[in-house]
Design a protein around this motif. Structure first.
Motif: not given
Length: 79
Positions: A26-32, A34-38, A44-46
């Motif tokens: 899981k990655v979470t953008n602390v600023d906005d 946005h979360v991706e967990d697949s 792709t997000y990274l």
């Protein structure tokens, strides 16, 4: 395409990356928020964030891998 370093933002992007058994899940953008967990969306997000901020390829061959590897290595002293 990776952004030219001179055109990259001057402010950092803060991400939280969660790992399970050494694998980013899981990655979470602390600023906005946005979360991706697949797996594919996370990767792709990274890559998107890395390219926008001029993160270059390293030994792991891609910007997303560079971020994930750096985060994982940063946690090694605590495991």
């Amino acid at each position: 395409m990776i952004c030219d370093p001179e055109k990259a933002p001057d402010t950092p992007v803060y991400l939280t990356i969660e790992f399970k058994r050494g694998v980013p899940v899981k990655v979470t953008n602390v600023d906005d928020g946005h979360v991706e967990d697949s797996p594919l969306a996370l990767f792709t997000y990274l890559n998107k964030v890395a390219r926008a901020n001029s993160v270059r390829r390293t030994a792991v061959k891609n910007p997303a891998g560079s971020i994930s590897l750096a985060a994982d290595e940063g946690m090694e002293p605590f495991t």
